[in-house]
Design a protein around this motif. Structure first.
Motif, mmCIF file in Angstrom:
data_model
loop_
_atom_site.group_PDB
_atom_site.id
_atom_site.type_symbol
_atom_site.label_atom_id
_atom_site.label_comp_id
_atom_site.label_asym_id
_atom_site.label_seq_id
_atom_site.Cartn_x
_atom_site.Cartn_y
_atom_site.Cartn_z
ATOM 1 N N PRO A 121 -6.051 4.895 0.958
ATOM 2 C CA PRO A 121 -7.266 4.428 0.295
ATOM 3 C C PRO A 121 -7.281 2.896 0.256
ATOM 4 O O PRO A 121 -6.264 2.261 0.009
ATOM 5 N N SER A 122 -8.436 2.327 0.522
ATOM 6 C CA SER A 122 -8.543 0.870 0.518
ATOM 7 C C SER A 122 -9.895 0.451 -0.006
ATOM 8 O O SER A 122 -10.775 1.275 -0.234
ATOM 9 N N GLY A 125 -11.054 4.625 3.403
ATOM 10 C CA GLY A 125 -9.980 3.977 4.146
ATOM 11 C C GLY A 125 -10.290 3.975 5.627
ATOM 12 O O GLY A 125 -11.083 4.782 6.103
ATOM 13 N N THR A 126 -9.645 3.072 6.357
ATOM 14 C CA THR A 126 -9.967 2.928 7.780
ATOM 15 C C THR A 126 -8.832 3.353 8.702
ATOM 16 O O THR A 126 -8.964 3.265 9.909
ATOM 17 N N ASP A 127 -7.735 3.823 8.147
ATOM 18 C CA ASP A 127 -6.576 4.149 8.988
ATOM 19 C C ASP A 127 -6.335 5.656 9.123
ATOM 20 O O ASP A 127 -5.208 6.101 9.288
ATOM 21 N N SER A 184 -5.216 5.960 -5.661
ATOM 22 C CA SER A 184 -5.176 7.240 -4.942
ATOM 23 C C SER A 184 -5.796 8.354 -5.772
ATOM 24 O O SER A 184 -6.479 9.219 -5.237
ATOM 25 N N THR A 185 -5.578 8.317 -7.074
ATOM 26 C CA THR A 185 -6.146 9.340 -7.951
ATOM 27 C C THR A 185 -7.670 9.254 -7.954
ATOM 28 O O THR A 185 -8.356 10.276 -7.859
ATOM 29 N N THR A 186 -8.201 8.048 -8.032
ATOM 30 C CA THR A 186 -9.652 7.859 -8.007
ATOM 31 C C THR A 186 -10.222 8.298 -6.661
ATOM 32 O O THR A 186 -11.249 8.980 -6.595
ATOM 33 N N ALA A 187 -9.563 7.916 -5.583
ATOM 34 C CA ALA A 187 -10.019 8.305 -4.248
ATOM 35 C C ALA A 187 -9.947 9.825 -4.079
ATOM 36 O O ALA A 187 -10.840 10.423 -3.468
ATOM 37 N N GLY A 207 2.524 11.038 -0.369
ATOM 38 C CA GLY A 207 3.357 9.856 -0.587
ATOM 39 C C GLY A 207 2.758 8.972 -1.676
ATOM 40 O O GLY A 207 1.827 9.363 -2.372
ATOM 41 N N ALA A 208 3.284 7.778 -1.782
ATOM 42 C CA ALA A 208 2.908 6.878 -2.864
ATOM 43 C C ALA A 208 1.466 6.373 -2.769
ATOM 44 O O ALA A 208 0.798 6.207 -3.775
ATOM 45 N N ASN A 209 0.991 6.121 -1.557
ATOM 46 C CA ASN A 209 -0.343 5.517 -1.466
ATOM 47 C C ASN A 209 -1.207 6.104 -0.346
ATOM 48 O O ASN A 209 -2.055 5.415 0.182
#
Length: 154
Positions: A89-90, A71-73, A96-99, A143-145
């Protein structure tokens, strides 16, 4: 009488040898040295090395390399006794689980002395060092993502 052609295979062999030599010359080296460590490793090692002194010498940018592949943020910073980063994650990071699993794999490969004592979809936990001077590394959903990584030390 049948004509024997032997020059063709030799010419093709030489051409193939030249192509192999060219490919070898322009290919990147296969062996990596400590200086070639990808951003997650160098960032993780820098943060873990700062744990005994309370993370005071770290900046918010020091941890961004951990999130860079996913991710970039990334937002990172030190607080009393810990250093934390969170990011969304992006791209190729997937869910999110994979990341989270990928971050845990980075931690395990970059810090071979770390003990991985919790491996669940909700939390990845590692520690380094003896109990009285332990550095703890926790990756978890935020959180969610979002994902969050916290490194804390005594």
């Amino acid at each position: 009488m049948q004509k024997v052609l032997r020059a063709q295979p030799i010419r093709y062999s030489r051409a193939i040898a030249r192509l192999i030599a060219l490919a070898t010359a322009i290919a990147p080296p296969l062996a990596a040295s400590a200086d070639d460590a990808p951003p997650p490793c160098s960032a993780l090692k820098r943060i873990v090395a700062a744990a005994p002194t309370g993370f005071s010498q770290l900046t918010p940018d020091d941890g961004k390399g951990i999130a860079q592949p996913y991710g970039t943020d990334a937002q990172c910073g030190a607080s009393q006794g810990s250093y934390a980063c969170s990011w969304t994650p992006s791209g190729g990071a997937g869910s999110s689980t994979t990341a989270l699993q990928a971050v845990a794999a980075d931690i395990a490969s970059c810090l071979p002395d770390a003990t991985h004592d919790v491996n669940s979809p909700a939390r990845q936990h590692f520690y380094i060092g003896p109990r009285e001077a332990r550095t703890q590394i926790t990756a978890m959903p935020a959180g969610a993502n979002k994902l969050k990584l916290v490194v804390s030390g005594k």
